[in-house]
Design an enzyme around this catalytic site. Structure first.
Site, PDB file in Angstrom:
ATOM      1  N   GLU A 123      -0.083  -3.151   4.646  1.00  0.00           N
ATOM      2  CA  GLU A 123      -0.977  -2.194   4.741  1.00  0.00           C
ATOM      3  C   GLU A 123      -1.148  -1.397   6.061  1.00  0.00           C
ATOM      4  OE1 GLU A 123      -3.755  -0.687   3.533  1.00  0.00           O
ATOM      5  OE2 GLU A 123      -4.009  -1.381   1.669  1.00  0.00           O
ATOM      6  N   ASP A 124      -1.423  -0.311   6.250  1.00  0.00           N
ATOM      7  CA  ASP A 124      -1.851   0.223   7.513  1.00  0.00           C
ATOM      8  C   ASP A 124      -3.169   0.650   7.791  1.00  0.00           C
ATOM      9  OD1 ASP A 124      -2.252   2.458   5.265  1.00  0.00           O
ATOM     10  OD2 ASP A 124      -2.219   3.907   6.910  1.00  0.00           O
ATOM     11  N   LYS A 176     -11.245  -1.444  -1.820  1.00  0.00           N
ATOM     12  CA  LYS A 176     -10.996  -2.034  -0.656  1.00  0.00           C
ATOM     13  C   LYS A 176     -11.925  -1.768   0.329  1.00  0.00           C
ATOM     14  CE  LYS A 176      -5.839  -1.003  -1.061  1.00  0.00           C
ATOM     15  NZ  LYS A 176      -4.787   0.045  -0.677  1.00  0.00           N
ATOM     16  N   SER A 219      -2.500   0.398  -4.274  1.00  0.00           N
ATOM     17  CA  SER A 219      -3.089   1.661  -3.546  1.00  0.00           C
ATOM     18  C   SER A 219      -4.143   2.342  -4.299  1.00  0.00           C
ATOM     19  CB  SER A 219      -1.941   2.936  -3.665  1.00  0.00           C
ATOM     20  OG  SER A 219      -2.750   4.065  -3.213  1.00  0.00           O
ATOM     21  N   ALA A 220      -5.342   2.756  -3.451  1.00  0.00           N
ATOM     22  CA  ALA A 220      -6.473   3.009  -4.128  1.00  0.00           C
ATOM     23  C   ALA A 220      -6.280   4.364  -4.802  1.00  0.00           C
ATOM     24  CB  ALA A 220      -7.469   3.326  -2.953  1.00  0.00           C
ATOM     25  N   ASP A 278       0.910  -1.091  -0.029  1.00  0.00           N
ATOM     26  CA  ASP A 278      -0.001  -0.155   0.147  1.00  0.00           C
ATOM     27  C   ASP A 278       1.028   1.089   0.043  1.00  0.00           C
ATOM     28  OD1 ASP A 278      -2.266   1.516   0.379  1.00  0.00           O
ATOM     29  OD2 ASP A 278      -1.824   1.578   2.645  1.00  0.00           O
ATOM     30  N   LEU A 279       0.508   2.384  -0.362  1.00  0.00           N
ATOM     31  CA  LEU A 279       1.236   3.586  -0.338  1.00  0.00           C
ATOM     32  C   LEU A 279       1.233   4.590   0.946  1.00  0.00           C
ATOM     33  CD1 LEU A 279       3.134   5.462  -2.008  1.00  0.00           C
ATOM     34  CD2 LEU A 279       1.021   6.426  -3.169  1.00  0.00           C
ATOM     35  N   ASP A 280      -0.126   5.136   0.866  1.00  0.00           N
ATOM     36  CA  ASP A 280      -0.390   6.288   1.839  1.00  0.00           C
ATOM     37  C   ASP A 280      -0.297   5.416   3.319  1.00  0.00           C
ATOM     38  OD1 ASP A 280      -1.044   8.280  -0.078  1.00  0.00           O
ATOM     39  OD2 ASP A 280      -2.574   6.998  -0.497  1.00  0.00           O
ATOM     40  N   ASN A 321      -3.226   9.244  -7.338  1.00  0.00           N
ATOM     41  CA  ASN A 321      -2.185  10.175  -7.241  1.00  0.00           C
ATOM     42  C   ASN A 321      -0.774   9.392  -7.090  1.00  0.00           C
ATOM     43  OD1 ASN A 321      -3.472  12.936  -7.400  1.00  0.00           O
ATOM     44  ND2 ASN A 321      -4.390  12.153  -5.452  1.00  0.00           N
ATOM     45  N   LYS A 352      -9.255   5.363   5.901  1.00  0.00           N
ATOM     46  CA  LYS A 352      -7.884   4.864   5.101  1.00  0.00           C
ATOM     47  C   LYS A 352      -8.093   3.862   4.341  1.00  0.00           C
ATOM     48  CE  LYS A 352      -5.115   6.418   9.169  1.00  0.00           C
ATOM     49  NZ  LYS A 352      -4.505   6.240  10.378  1.00  0.00           N
ATOM     50  N   GLY A 353      -7.574   3.995   3.013  1.00  0.00           N
ATOM     51  CA  GLY A 353      -7.553   2.883   2.186  1.00  0.00           C
ATOM     52  C   GLY A 353      -8.539   2.955   1.292  1.00  0.00           C
ATOM     53  N   ILE A 354      -9.660   3.973   1.424  1.00  0.00           N
ATOM     54  CA  ILE A 354     -11.027   3.986   0.743  1.00  0.00           C
ATOM     55  C   ILE A 354     -10.921   4.925  -0.601  1.00  0.00           C
ATOM     56  CG2 ILE A 354     -13.481   4.596   0.814  1.00  0.00           C
ATOM     57  CD1 ILE A 354     -12.396   1.886   2.679  1.00  0.00           C
ATOM     58  N   THR A 400       1.458  10.236   3.644  1.00  0.00           N
ATOM     59  CA  THR A 400       0.404  11.096   2.851  1.00  0.00           C
ATOM     60  C   THR A 400      -0.859  10.830   3.646  1.00  0.00           C
ATOM     61  OG1 THR A 400       0.767   9.326   1.455  1.00  0.00           O
ATOM     62  CG2 THR A 400       1.393  11.539   0.476  1.00  0.00           C
TER      63      THR A 400
HETATM   64  C1  G6P Z   1      -5.690   5.823  -0.223  1.00  0.00           C
HETATM   65  C2  G6P Z   1      -5.815   6.485   0.723  1.00  0.00           C
HETATM   66  C3  G6P Z   1      -7.286   7.008   0.871  1.00  0.00           C
HETATM   67  C4  G6P Z   1      -7.620   7.949  -0.257  1.00  0.00           C
HETATM   68  C5  G6P Z   1      -7.476   6.909  -1.509  1.00  0.00           C
HETATM   69  C6  G6P Z   1      -7.745   7.530  -2.841  1.00  0.00           C
HETATM   70  O1  G6P Z   1      -6.393   4.458  -0.265  1.00  0.00           O
HETATM   71  O2  G6P Z   1      -5.431   5.538   1.910  1.00  0.00           O
HETATM   72  O3  G6P Z   1      -7.037   7.763   2.114  1.00  0.00           O
HETATM   73  O4  G6P Z   1      -8.876   8.484  -0.310  1.00  0.00           O
HETATM   74  O5  G6P Z   1      -6.292   6.746  -1.752  1.00  0.00           O
HETATM   75  O6  G6P Z   1      -6.708   8.482  -3.148  1.00  0.00           O
HETATM   76  P1  G6P Z   1      -6.732   9.770  -4.407  1.00  0.00           P
HETATM   77  O7  G6P Z   1      -5.298  10.094  -4.370  1.00  0.00           O
HETATM   78  O8  G6P Z   1      -7.126   8.838  -5.595  1.00  0.00           O
HETATM   79  O9  G6P Z   1      -7.782  10.584  -4.017  1.00  0.00           O
HETATM   80 MG    MG Z   2      -2.847   3.176   3.447  1.00  0.00          MG
END
Ligand code: G6P
Ligand code: MG
Length: 226
Positions: free
Chosen positions: A175-176, A151, A120-121, A13-15, A124, A49-51, A21
């Site tokens: 994942e976090d 997710k 990652s969802a 996962d990224l964020d 960005n 988170k992750g959504i 982030t």
């Molecule tokens: C990740 C983050 C979420 C974020 C989602 C979409 O999963 O954990 O907090 O809403 O990505 O990110 P985006 O940059 O496409 O808005």
């Molecule tokens: Mg995350």
């Protein structure tokens, strides 16, 4: 039975795993929630988170009992506003924002020929990886725009394994967020949760912080759950 030797790929996962982030996503959502008059709580922040972007907006509107108050066009506009606030937060980001131990761990994985992917969802993600100077490790990124479910659905982790030409049980997902751990588990991959033990209680393996991520530590943890 989880066998370390069977593992051939790591899906990140990224964020909140590679960089914080997550706090910028939270800040930008909070700003929007305040504007909409939706009370901001720690529970809501954790659930987001992750959504995905649109699902997050729906969750915020739902938390404020405002699901029916906005048209699709309004929602697009609100999500775009949150994203431009988020992008402004990314401006100052450099490789100093990589979480401790992540670069060493990626180097260790490369040195041992593990396959690496990003699940990652976030739309960005490529931009964030560029800013962090980590794009070279991620030849494989799942494009969240091409997924039908977010997710905690396993789709993104299954797609990542498929792109690496690996079976799910040859992959570890990191994942976090609770939604992310559920997605990894449902994909039949081994989950590593980084962060709060209670939030990540469904993770197969738990580490408090990214600096604990090493192949030796993962091998040890796998032996203790075998
Ligand atoms: C990740 C983050 C979420 C974020 C989602 C979409 O999963 O954990 O907090 O809403 O990505 O990110 P985006 O940059 O496409 O808005
Ligand atoms: Mg995350």
């Amino acid at each position: 039975m989880v066998d370390f030797q069977k593992i051939k790929g790591f899906i990140f996962d990224l964020d909140g795993v590679i960089t914080l982030t997550s706090k910028y996503h939270s800040r930008a959502w909070r700003e929007l929630a305040d504007e909409l008059g939706v009370p901001w709580t720690a529970t809501l922040a954790e659930r987001l988170k992750g959504i995905s972007r649109m699902d997050s907006l729906e969750m915020i509107l739902d938390a404020g009992g405002k699901t029916n108050g906005y048209s699709d066009a309004d929602k697009e506009r609100l999500a775009a506003k949150k994203n431009s606030n988020y992008l402004a937060c990314l401006e100052q980001m450099t490789d100093a924002d990589i979480l401790p131990g992540i670069t060493d761990f990626l180097e260790e994985l490369m040195a041992h020929d593990y396959k690496i992917s990003l699940a990652s969802a976030s739309k960005n993600s490529p931009k964030v990886l560029e800013k962090l100077n980590l794009a070279k490790y991620f030849a494989n990124i799942v494009d969240p725009a091409k997924l039908s479910k977010g997710k905690p659905d396993p789709e993104i982790f299954l797609r990542a394994a498929e792109q690496l030409s690996l079976k799910p049980d040859a992959c570890i997902g990191i994942e976090d967020a609770s939604a992310g751990i559920q997605a990894i588990n449902a994909a039949g991959e081994l989950s590593i949760g980084i962060g709060d033990a209670e939030t990540l209680r469904e993770a197969a393996i738990h580490f408090t912080a990214t600096k604990e991520l090493t192949l030796a530590a993962i091998k040890r943890a796998m032996q203790s759950i075998a």
